[in-house]
Design a protein around this motif. Structure first.
Motif, PDB file in Angstrom:
ATOM      1  N   THR A 182       0.825  -1.208   0.000  1.00 45.91           N
ATOM      2  CA  THR A 182       0.000   0.000   0.000  1.00 45.91           C
ATOM      3  C   THR A 182       0.861   1.262   0.000  1.00 45.91           C
ATOM      4  OG1 THR A 182      -1.720  -1.191   1.234  1.00 45.91           O
ATOM      5  CG2 THR A 182      -1.859   1.204   1.212  1.00 45.91           C
ATOM      6  N   LEU A 183       1.922   1.252   0.811  1.00 39.06           N
ATOM      7  CA  LEU A 183       2.818   2.412   0.854  1.00 39.06           C
ATOM      8  C   LEU A 183       3.562   2.595  -0.472  1.00 39.06           C
ATOM      9  CD1 LEU A 183       4.294   1.970   4.449  1.00 39.06           C
ATOM     10  CD2 LEU A 183       2.641   3.678   3.686  1.00 39.06           C
ATOM     11  N   ILE A 184       3.942   1.478  -1.127  1.00 39.08           N
ATOM     12  CA  ILE A 184       4.596   1.564  -2.434  1.00 39.08           C
ATOM     13  C   ILE A 184       3.644   2.172  -3.466  1.00 39.08           C
ATOM     14  CG2 ILE A 184       5.528   0.195  -4.348  1.00 39.08           C
ATOM     15  CD1 ILE A 184       6.717  -1.689  -2.253  1.00 39.08           C
ATOM     16  N   ASP A 185       2.383   1.765  -3.391  1.00 41.06           N
ATOM     17  CA  ASP A 185       1.388   2.342  -4.304  1.00 41.06           C
ATOM     18  C   ASP A 185       1.155   3.823  -4.032  1.00 41.06           C
ATOM     19  OD1 ASP A 185       1.114  -0.150  -5.434  1.00 41.06           O
ATOM     20  OD2 ASP A 185      -0.673  -0.689  -4.281  1.00 41.06           O
ATOM     21  N   LEU A 186       1.391   4.235  -2.777  1.00 37.74           N
ATOM     22  CA  LEU A 186       1.171   5.634  -2.413  1.00 37.74           C
ATOM     23  C   LEU A 186       2.265   6.563  -2.930  1.00 37.74           C
ATOM     24  CD1 LEU A 186      -0.142   5.631   1.279  1.00 37.74           C
ATOM     25  CD2 LEU A 186      -1.239   6.683  -0.688  1.00 37.74           C
ATOM     26  N   ILE A 187       3.474   6.031  -3.147  1.00 41.08           N
ATOM     27  CA  ILE A 187       4.611   6.886  -3.526  1.00 41.08           C
ATOM     28  C   ILE A 187       4.346   7.671  -4.808  1.00 41.08           C
ATOM     29  CG2 ILE A 187       7.031   6.863  -4.261  1.00 41.08           C
ATOM     30  CD1 ILE A 187       7.479   4.603  -2.219  1.00 41.08           C
ATOM     31  N   PRO A 188       3.936   7.019  -5.926  1.00 39.37           N
ATOM     32  CA  PRO A 188       3.661   7.823  -7.135  1.00 39.37           C
ATOM     33  C   PRO A 188       2.485   8.777  -6.954  1.00 39.37           C
ATOM     34  CG  PRO A 188       3.010   5.532  -7.461  1.00 39.37           C
ATOM     35  CD  PRO A 188       3.777   5.584  -6.184  1.00 39.37           C
ATOM     36  N   LEU A 189       1.495   8.364  -6.131  1.00 43.25           N
ATOM     37  CA  LEU A 189       0.353   9.251  -5.896  1.00 43.25           C
ATOM     38  C   LEU A 189       0.781  10.492  -5.126  1.00 43.25           C
ATOM     39  CD1 LEU A 189      -2.746   9.498  -6.246  1.00 43.25           C
ATOM     40  CD2 LEU A 189      -2.976   8.381  -4.011  1.00 43.25           C
ATOM     41  N   ILE A 190       1.617  10.305  -4.091  1.00 41.75           N
ATOM     42  CA  ILE A 190       2.121  11.445  -3.316  1.00 41.75           C
ATOM     43  C   ILE A 190       2.981  12.352  -4.196  1.00 41.75           C
ATOM     44  CG2 ILE A 190       3.646  12.081  -1.405  1.00 41.75           C
ATOM     45  CD1 ILE A 190       2.696   9.546   0.042  1.00 41.75           C
ATOM     46  N   HIS A 191       3.811  11.719  -5.029  1.00 44.72           N
ATOM     47  CA  HIS A 191       4.652  12.510  -5.939  1.00 44.72           C
ATOM     48  C   HIS A 191       3.794  13.344  -6.895  1.00 44.72           C
ATOM     49  CE1 HIS A 191       7.066  13.129  -9.642  1.00 44.72           C
ATOM     50  NE2 HIS A 191       8.017  13.407  -8.766  1.00 44.72           N
ATOM     51  N   GLU A 192       2.721  12.734  -7.377  1.00 47.47           N
ATOM     52  CA  GLU A 192       1.819  13.457  -8.289  1.00 47.47           C
ATOM     53  C   GLU A 192       1.177  14.647  -7.607  1.00 47.47           C
ATOM     54  OE1 GLU A 192      -2.400  12.587 -10.632  1.00 47.47           O
ATOM     55  OE2 GLU A 192      -1.216  10.911  -9.848  1.00 47.47           O
ATOM     56  N   TYR A 193       0.803  14.482  -6.316  1.00 51.21           N
ATOM     57  CA  TYR A 193       0.191  15.582  -5.584  1.00 51.21           C
ATOM     58  C   TYR A 193       1.214  16.671  -5.242  1.00 51.21           C
ATOM     59  CZ  TYR A 193      -4.193  13.026  -4.932  1.00 51.21           C
ATOM     60  OH  TYR A 193      -5.377  12.380  -5.140  1.00 51.21           O
ATOM     61  N   ILE A 194       2.436  16.259  -4.867  1.00 53.85           N
ATOM     62  CA  ILE A 194       3.455  17.240  -4.486  1.00 53.85           C
ATOM     63  C   ILE A 194       3.851  18.119  -5.665  1.00 53.85           C
ATOM     64  CG2 ILE A 194       5.873  17.459  -3.748  1.00 53.85           C
ATOM     65  CD1 ILE A 194       5.425  15.086  -1.914  1.00 53.85           C
ATOM     66  N   VAL A 195       3.897  17.510  -6.860  1.00 49.30           N
ATOM     67  CA  VAL A 195       4.263  18.273  -8.058  1.00 49.30           C
ATOM     68  C   VAL A 195       3.282  19.415  -8.297  1.00 49.30           C
ATOM     69  CG1 VAL A 195       4.442  18.112 -10.577  1.00 49.30           C
ATOM     70  CG2 VAL A 195       5.522  16.390  -9.151  1.00 49.30           C
ATOM     71  N   LYS A 196       2.023  19.210  -7.949  1.00 52.33           N
ATOM     72  CA  LYS A 196       1.000  20.230  -8.185  1.00 52.33           C
ATOM     73  C   LYS A 196       1.065  21.394  -7.199  1.00 52.33           C
ATOM     74  CE  LYS A 196      -2.336  16.843 -10.006  1.00 52.33           C
ATOM     75  NZ  LYS A 196      -3.654  16.218  -9.790  1.00 52.33           N
TER      76      LYS A 196
ATOM     77  N   LEU B  51      -5.676   1.790   5.499  1.00 52.45           N
ATOM     78  CA  LEU B  51      -4.422   2.330   6.019  1.00 52.45           C
ATOM     79  C   LEU B  51      -4.679   3.423   7.059  1.00 52.45           C
ATOM     80  CD1 LEU B  51      -1.321   2.318   5.749  1.00 52.45           C
ATOM     81  CD2 LEU B  51      -1.555   4.067   3.995  1.00 52.45           C
ATOM     82  N   VAL B  52      -5.590   4.340   6.757  1.00 54.70           N
ATOM     83  CA  VAL B  52      -5.886   5.435   7.689  1.00 54.70           C
ATOM     84  C   VAL B  52      -6.523   4.887   8.965  1.00 54.70           C
ATOM     85  CG1 VAL B  52      -7.163   7.583   8.005  1.00 54.70           C
ATOM     86  CG2 VAL B  52      -6.136   7.076   5.793  1.00 54.70           C
ATOM     87  N   SER B  53      -7.391   3.891   8.850  1.00 56.25           N
ATOM     88  CA  SER B  53      -8.019   3.288  10.031  1.00 56.25           C
ATOM     89  C   SER B  53      -6.998   2.584  10.894  1.00 56.25           C
ATOM     90  CB  SER B  53      -9.104   2.294   9.596  1.00 56.25           C
ATOM     91  OG  SER B  53     -10.077   2.929   8.802  1.00 56.25           O
ATOM     92  N   LEU B  54      -6.001   1.975  10.258  1.00 53.15           N
ATOM     93  CA  LEU B  54      -4.942   1.308  11.002  1.00 53.15           C
ATOM     94  C   LEU B  54      -4.105   2.326  11.778  1.00 53.15           C
ATOM     95  CD1 LEU B  54      -3.674  -1.495  11.523  1.00 53.15           C
ATOM     96  CD2 LEU B  54      -2.102  -1.017   9.657  1.00 53.15           C
ATOM     97  N   VAL B  55      -3.803   3.463  11.151  1.00 44.70           N
ATOM     98  CA  VAL B  55      -3.084   4.535  11.842  1.00 44.70           C
ATOM     99  C   VAL B  55      -3.912   5.054  13.012  1.00 44.70           C
ATOM    100  CG1 VAL B  55      -2.195   6.894  11.594  1.00 44.70           C
ATOM    101  CG2 VAL B  55      -1.761   5.202   9.812  1.00 44.70           C
ATOM    102  N   ASP B  56      -5.213   5.146  12.818  1.00 43.05           N
ATOM    103  CA  ASP B  56      -6.109   5.641  13.870  1.00 43.05           C
ATOM    104  C   ASP B  56      -6.136   4.711  15.076  1.00 43.05           C
ATOM    105  OD1 ASP B  56      -8.212   7.482  14.827  1.00 43.05           O
ATOM    106  OD2 ASP B  56      -9.476   5.699  14.638  1.00 43.05           O
TER     107      ASP B  56
END
Length: 320
Positions: A81-95, A219-224
């Motif tokens: 899940t975290l690996i899948d999040l990396i490109p998504l986070i990168h896409e958001y940070i670029v914006k 993932l968010v529920s697990l952090v919670d």
């Protein structure tokens, strides 16, 4: 004089040995945790032993294999899940409008503090890596101790009480039975709250049109569910992100989702704890925080014991 002698004999015959055992338990905490896990995992081993008529050794191996495979699968799923999040986070940070953010007074105010926190985190990480061999050794001791603990628990679940004085064994057995009930309530409440948070976040993420909403809700529920963390650790920065992109509607919806989930969770948690342990949610928070501050993160394991003591203490104060 006789009364003093009786008290002295009672102290050295019962309470002093118990105090020494508790002190050793805190020092040799990997072995203590293994004994606790062996006691509470006993129903699984006993199920294999009694239901399927398997040998004790095989029942213990199956129990450890079940627990280990479950932990490995959870870790692999989180890593994926975290690996899948990396490109998504990168896409958001670029914006992000980086130049405008760097000129903002709030950014300038928190830049130094963020750098300090980052340096502290790197130092802690370096210390952790230097102690990594000792952690592996403790894990090795824990796995062996867990095997022996499960093996002995099938024969006698209270096998470790042989080191306690005879006068205290009956009291300890009764206390362990009550603690087992507390642990069952603790796990039951935790699972119900996790499912509630997961359901609400899944619905919210689906409405917002997020990619893979169920995976990120998991993932968010697990952090919670982790101590001192919560959904605000992810949802609040996400809301700020959309406000920075001038997408105020989405940012406001995420903020309202955070408030709604927190409020609903708080109400349900109060109802669950009040019905099972007669302990309010605010008391649960302070007791858990005290356990972690006193014993470190290992204090999470002792939280149900503290809830039981708090429940008994409040009962004594009410009667007195």
């Amino acid at each position: 004089m006789i009364g003093l002698q009786i008290n002295k004999e009672d102290f050295f015959g019962k309470w002093a040995p118990i105090g020494i055992i508790i002190l050793i338990s805190f020092v040799a905490y990997p072995l203590t945790i293994a004994i606790i896990f062996g006691y509470f995992l006993f129903p699984i081993t006993n199920f294999f032993f009694k239901k399927f008529k398997l040998p004790i050794m095989l029942s213990v191996f199956l129990t450890e294999a079940l627990i280990l495979s479950g932990c490995i699968l959870l870790i692999l799923y989180l890593v994926q899940t975290l690996i899948d999040l990396i490109p998504l986070i990168h896409e958001y940070i670029v914006k992000l409008p980086v130049v405008e953010i760097q000129k903002h007074p709030i950014f300038l105010m928190f830049e130094g503090k963020f750098q300090t926190l980052l340096n502290k985190f790197m130092n802690e990480l370096l210390i952790y890596f230097t102690h990594l061999p000792s952690y592996f050794f403790e894990l090795f001791l824990f796995s062996i101790a867990l095997f022996f603990s499960l093996h002995e628990s099938v024969k006698d679940r209270h096998w470790f009480l042989v080191y306690f004085p005879k006068k205290a064994r009956g009291i300890c057995e009764k206390a362990l039975m009550k603690i087992s009930g507390v642990m069952n309530n603790f796990i039951s409440v935790g699972i119900k709250l996790y499912l509630l948070t997961f359901s609400l976040l899944s619905i919210g993420f689906v409405i917002l049109g997020f990619q893979q909403p169920f995976k990120y809700a998991f993932l968010v529920s697990l952090v919670d569910s982790l101590p001192f963390l919560g959904i605000g650790l992810i949802l609040i920065p996400l809301s700020i992100y959309f406000f920075l992109l001038e997408q105020h509607t989405i940012g406001l919806i995420i903020l309202l989702l955070y408030l709604f989930v927190q409020l609903t969770r708080h109400i349900v948690e109060s109802m669950l704890w009040s019905s099972s342990m007669q302990i309010k949610a605010v008391h649960v928070f302070f007791l858990s925080a005290a356990a972690i501050l006193i014993f470190g993160f290992i204090g999470i394991l002792f939280s149900p014991f503290i809830y039981l003591l708090a429940n008994r203490w409040s009962g004594l104060t009410r009667t007195s």
